[in-house]
Design a protein around this motif. Structure first.
Motif, PDB file in Angstrom:
ATOM      1  N   MET A   1       0.846  -1.198   0.000  1.00 63.51           N
ATOM      2  CA  MET A   1       0.000   0.000   0.000  1.00 63.51           C
ATOM      3  C   MET A   1       0.879   1.245   0.000  1.00 63.51           C
ATOM      4  N   ILE A   2       0.483   2.229  -0.805  1.00 66.82           N
ATOM      5  CA  ILE A   2       1.213   3.489  -0.875  1.00 66.82           C
ATOM      6  C   ILE A   2       0.852   4.345   0.328  1.00 66.82           C
ATOM      7  N   LYS A   3       1.859   4.693   1.138  1.00 66.19           N
ATOM      8  CA  LYS A   3       1.614   5.386   2.399  1.00 66.19           C
ATOM      9  C   LYS A   3       1.275   6.863   2.204  1.00 66.19           C
ATOM     10  N   ASN A   4       1.894   7.502   1.243  1.00 70.31           N
ATOM     11  CA  ASN A   4       1.694   8.940   1.050  1.00 70.31           C
ATOM     12  C   ASN A   4       1.392   9.233  -0.420  1.00 70.31           C
ATOM     13  N   CYS A 248      -3.288   8.312 -11.575  1.00 70.33           N
ATOM     14  CA  CYS A 248      -2.694   7.537 -10.487  1.00 70.33           C
ATOM     15  C   CYS A 248      -3.155   8.089  -9.138  1.00 70.33           C
ATOM     16  N   TYR A 249      -3.130   9.409  -9.005  1.00 61.83           N
ATOM     17  CA  TYR A 249      -3.548  10.046  -7.741  1.00 61.83           C
ATOM     18  C   TYR A 249      -5.005   9.713  -7.423  1.00 61.83           C
ATOM     19  N   LYS A 250      -5.849   9.708  -8.443  1.00 65.56           N
ATOM     20  CA  LYS A 250      -7.264   9.369  -8.235  1.00 65.56           C
ATOM     21  C   LYS A 250      -7.413   7.949  -7.698  1.00 65.56           C
ATOM     22  N   PHE A 251      -6.690   7.016  -8.301  1.00 65.54           N
ATOM     23  CA  PHE A 251      -6.797   5.618  -7.883  1.00 65.54           C
ATOM     24  C   PHE A 251      -6.237   5.412  -6.477  1.00 65.54           C
ATOM     25  N   VAL A 252      -5.082   6.034  -6.207  1.00 68.29           N
ATOM     26  CA  VAL A 252      -4.414   5.838  -4.919  1.00 68.29           C
ATOM     27  C   VAL A 252      -5.235   6.418  -3.767  1.00 68.29           C
ATOM     28  N   LYS A 254      -8.325   6.754  -3.560  1.00 71.02           N
ATOM     29  CA  LYS A 254      -9.534   5.957  -3.354  1.00 71.02           C
ATOM     30  C   LYS A 254      -9.215   4.514  -2.959  1.00 71.02           C
ATOM     31  N   GLY A 255      -7.916   4.201  -2.855  1.00 69.41           N
ATOM     32  CA  GLY A 255      -7.499   2.860  -2.472  1.00 69.41           C
ATOM     33  C   GLY A 255      -7.698   1.809  -3.553  1.00 69.41           C
ATOM     34  N   LYS A 256      -7.879   2.254  -4.787  1.00 70.77           N
ATOM     35  CA  LYS A 256      -8.112   1.319  -5.897  1.00 70.77           C
ATOM     36  C   LYS A 256      -6.795   0.961  -6.590  1.00 70.77           C
ATOM     37  N   TYR A 257      -5.926   0.277  -5.860  1.00 68.91           N
ATOM     38  CA  TYR A 257      -4.602  -0.042  -6.395  1.00 68.91           C
ATOM     39  C   TYR A 257      -4.673  -1.001  -7.577  1.00 68.91           C
ATOM     40  N   SER A 258      -5.613  -1.930  -7.528  1.00 69.57           N
ATOM     41  CA  SER A 258      -5.726  -2.896  -8.625  1.00 69.57           C
ATOM     42  C   SER A 258      -6.082  -2.198  -9.933  1.00 69.57           C
TER      43      SER A 258
END
Length: 390
Positions: A1-4, A248-252, A254-258
């Protein structure tokens, strides 16, 4: 998971890797008998090699960084005018440096100063003008040094002599060089970003317009180039980076890493495929002519590489693997200019590499060694807080 999510270390690492290979291919241009797949494709050949992907990836990565930098300023409440001035000054600096670098290509042997000395002093003037001076230094001291750099740059411009003895000429903007191209593309893309405050739909629309200009230009549907935008190639490459940074920022957030892995893989492959599809109708694949196929294929490669580095650096935390080249990603312009000092010094002392380091495997090893030397110097200067702030 990306922390920041507000700070993607993958961009810095990807920039460092790209800068490493930019130094490599630049130095390799002076090496004979290297494998064809490494070097630039020549002239009007329809195709691309490894070296032809490095500069477009730099533009793509610059686009990745752009939203993070400008969004930070917008979130701090900086005014439109202050951000616009920041963009203009940054673009101007890159354009000026690129302009002077281009004119070195036609420097006359009859000029008052030998090329090596002129190039060395030119690079010093760049550092004096655009150095990120420590805040503890007095304003007076900083202005004196910056003023010295400006005076030196003006003197070098006046002393410049290009062309031939029969047809001498002064400084001429035949093209803008690598830094100049980056500067113009940044001016356009950052300006669009500021006007629309980073709106994702607006950025996608701008990308579509830039690509349409590029395709229509090389598909002979239009026979004009717009001022600054030209045929849209550089703006397209940088705006691809802007769009996928925002995505990428939108996905991250929202926690939508997949979604990153799915969307980035599919769009990256789609861009590459589209590049090959338009290839027969838009003058082939050519870095020299900045064709749509080249733009799309390089953008697709950039998207997939960005995805890979997000996974490797931000998710798996492997940034330490690239620690040795980290300064190339954090002091990038400094790193880019250091080789000009080295080349100038070699010219002044009339140094030439021996034959075994000027061709084939020996030359390739030399170019790799130069990369590490340049990055080591950049890191040393960074520790001393001597880095360019552009």
């Amino acid at each position: 998971m990306i922390k920041n999510p507000s700070r993607l270390h993958s961009i810095d690492v990807l920039r460092a890797v790209n800068m490493f290979f930019m130094i490599f291919v630049n130095d390799l241009s002076g090496v004979r008998n290297v494998p064809e797949w490494i070097d630039h494709v020549k002239g009007n050949v329809d195709g691309m090699h490894f070296a032809d992907t490095i500069f477009p990836l730099f533009l793509f990565i610059a686009g990745l960084s752009l939203p993070l930098a400008l969004s930070k300023r917008l979130s701090k409440g900086e005014s439109f005018s202050s951000i616009a001035i920041y963009i203009l000054l940054r673009s101007f600096a890159l354009i000026v440096m690129g302009f002077f670098h281009v004119n070195m290509e036609d420097y006359s042997k009859d000029a008052l100063l030998p090329l090596g000395i002129w190039e060395f002093l030119l690079t010093i003037s760049f550092f004096l003008i655009w150095l990120d001076y420590p805040e503890i230094w007095s304003t007076t001291k900083r202005y004196i040094l910056m003023g010295t750099g400006i005076v030196l740059l003006v003197i070098l411009a006046l002393l410049y002599k290009g062309g031939t003895p029969a047809e001498p000429r002064g400084l001429t903007p035949e093209w803008w060089g690598i830094l100049g191209i980056i500067g113009w593309a940044y001016l356009v893309c950052a300006g669009v970003f500021l006007i629309f405050k980073g709106n994702f739909i607006a950025m996608c629309t701008a990308l579509a317009i830039f690509m349409a200009i590029n395709i229509c230009s090389h598909g002979h549907l239009i026979n004009w180039h717009l001022l600054v935008i030209q045929d849209g190639d550089s703006c397209s490459l940088m705006m691809f980076g802007v769009v996928f940074s925002l995505l990428c920022y939108k996905f991250v957030t929202k926690g939508k890493y997949s979604s990153i892995w799915i969307v980035f893989t599919l769009t990256g492959l789609a861009a590459i495929t589209l590049g090959f599809l338009v290839r027969p109708y838009t003058e082939g694949i050519s870095k020299v002519h900045s064709t749509p196929a080249w733009v799309l294929i390089c953008s697709g490669i950039g998207i997939i590489l960005f995805e890979f580095f997000i996974w490797l650096i931000d998710v798996k935390g492997k940034a330490n693997w690239f620690k040795i080249i980290k300064p190339a990603g954090t002091s990038t312009l400094t790193c880019y200019l250091i080789p000009y000092f080295i080349v100038a010094i070699f010219a002044i002392v009339d140094f030439n590499f021996p034959d075994f380091l000027s061709e084939g495997t020996g030359g390739i090893i030399r170019s790799f060694a130069i990369c590490f030397i340049v990055i080591f110097i950049t890191g040393f200067l960074e520790k001393k807080r001597l880095r360019l702030k552009v």
